[in-house]
Write an enzyme that holds these catalytic residues in place. Structure first.
Site, short mmCIF file in Angstrom:
data_model
loop_
_atom_site.label_atom_id
_atom_site.label_comp_id
_atom_site.label_asym_id
_atom_site.label_seq_id
_atom_site.Cartn_x
_atom_site.Cartn_y
_atom_site.Cartn_z
N LEU A 33 -8.72 -10.96 0.65
CA LEU A 33 -7.86 -9.79 0.85
C LEU A 33 -7.88 -9.32 2.30
O LEU A 33 -8.91 -9.36 2.98
CB LEU A 33 -8.31 -8.66 -0.08
N HIS A 37 -2.82 -6.78 1.55
CA HIS A 37 -3.23 -6.50 0.17
C HIS A 37 -3.68 -5.05 0.02
O HIS A 37 -3.37 -4.39 -0.98
CB HIS A 37 -4.38 -7.42 -0.24
N GLN A 148 6.60 -7.72 0.52
CA GLN A 148 7.88 -8.28 0.97
C GLN A 148 7.70 -9.59 1.73
O GLN A 148 8.66 -10.36 1.83
CB GLN A 148 8.62 -7.26 1.84
#
EC number: 6.3.2.1
Length: 288
Positions: A33, A37, A148
């Site tokens: 991560l 994240h 995105q």
């Protein structure tokens, strides 16, 4: 924070939360991560009573020549980040927990998965849709959060949820970038120092494409050529694709007259990187 390796343990906690009338946010990840994240987890924390982060390198979305074995992993660091932000449960199953030896059921979205990354990764999105479906069923989440940066994945999951009538809200979140514009990605760790510097060409090229849209250019092919030329000016860069597609159907367009996605996939050395911007209702979604 609860660490769950078994589906049954996740379901046990979900049942208790549902009895209390609590809402659940799900952040599906493959671990390792980073700040991107973290932004999803923070958004989920703001909008839900409980937050589940899945931390699972999903084998069925990797092709035979892809980087499953070497995909970066650091579960201890993942746990520290999740706990610091306020995640309530991190789900970290072994592959055998998710897929039994006689597993034969897959979920896919036709058309939307055939272009862009689907051209060079033909099994990828069936693997994504299948694991996401399982996570929706396991967690019974009210909302799920996707970045995105993986725009095609976001569009496909949204369509799957609509088509199959899932009772879950899909929340898209902005791209998180390094100070020099490079989109944050677990695969950035594969880049050498020199490759890391050269990789900024993706953002520079997309910035020019974004400017052309803002200035009123509607010829999609002209924008694509400009962006491709900028990327190809970097000797280390090898273009996989540079495309403008309709944001709803992910089909190539020649003229910008509705919502569009401009997406690129580029090899810097041996590392494949993706980036994009989206235009909805004639407004460019900022490349944050």
């Amino acid at each position: 924070m609860i660490i769950a390796k078994e589906i049954s343990k996740v379901k046990e906690n979900v049942r208790e939360w549902k009895k209390q009338g609590l809402s659940i946010g799900l952040v599906p990840t493959m671990g390792y991560l980073h700040e991107g994240h973290a932004s999803l987890i923070k958004k989920a924390r703001e909008e839900n009573d409980r937050v589940i982060v899945s931390d699972f390198v999903n084998p069925i979305q990797f092709g035979p020549k892809e980087d499953l074995a070497t995909y970066p992993r650091d579960f201890d660091a993942d746990c520290r980040l999740c706990e610091s932000i306020g995640a309530d449960l991190i789900f970290n199953p072994e592959p055998c927990e998710m897929y039994e030896d006689d597993f034969h059921s897959y979920v896919g979205v036709n058309t939307l998965s055939e272009g862009l990354c689907g051209k060079s990764r033909p099994i990828h999105f069936n693997g994504v849709c299948t694991v996401v479906t399982k996570l929706f069923n396991i967690t019974e989440a009210d909302r799920a959060y996707f970045g995105q940066k993986d725009a095609q994945q976001l569009a496909i999951v949204r369509r799957m949820v609509r088509d199959l009538n899932y009772n879950i809200q899909i929340v898209g979140c902005p791209i998180i970038r390094e100070a020099d514009g490079l989109a944050k990605s677990s695969r950035n760790t594969y880049l050498s120092e020199n490759e890391r510097q050269k990789a900024t060409i993706l953002h520079k090229a997309l910035e020019q494409g974004e400017k052309m849209v803002r200035d009123g250019e509607t010829d999609a092919n002209k924008i694509v050529k400009t962006v491709r030329d900028i990327i190809e000016s970097e000797p280390l860069a090898k273009v996989d694709y540079v495309e403008i597609v309709d944001w709803n159907e992910l089909q190539k367009v020649d003229k910008i007259d509705g919502p569009i996605l401009m997406a690129v996939a580029v090899y810097i050395g041996k590392v494949r990187l993706i980036d994009n911007f989206i235009v909805e209702n004639s407004i460019v979604i900022e490349m944050v």
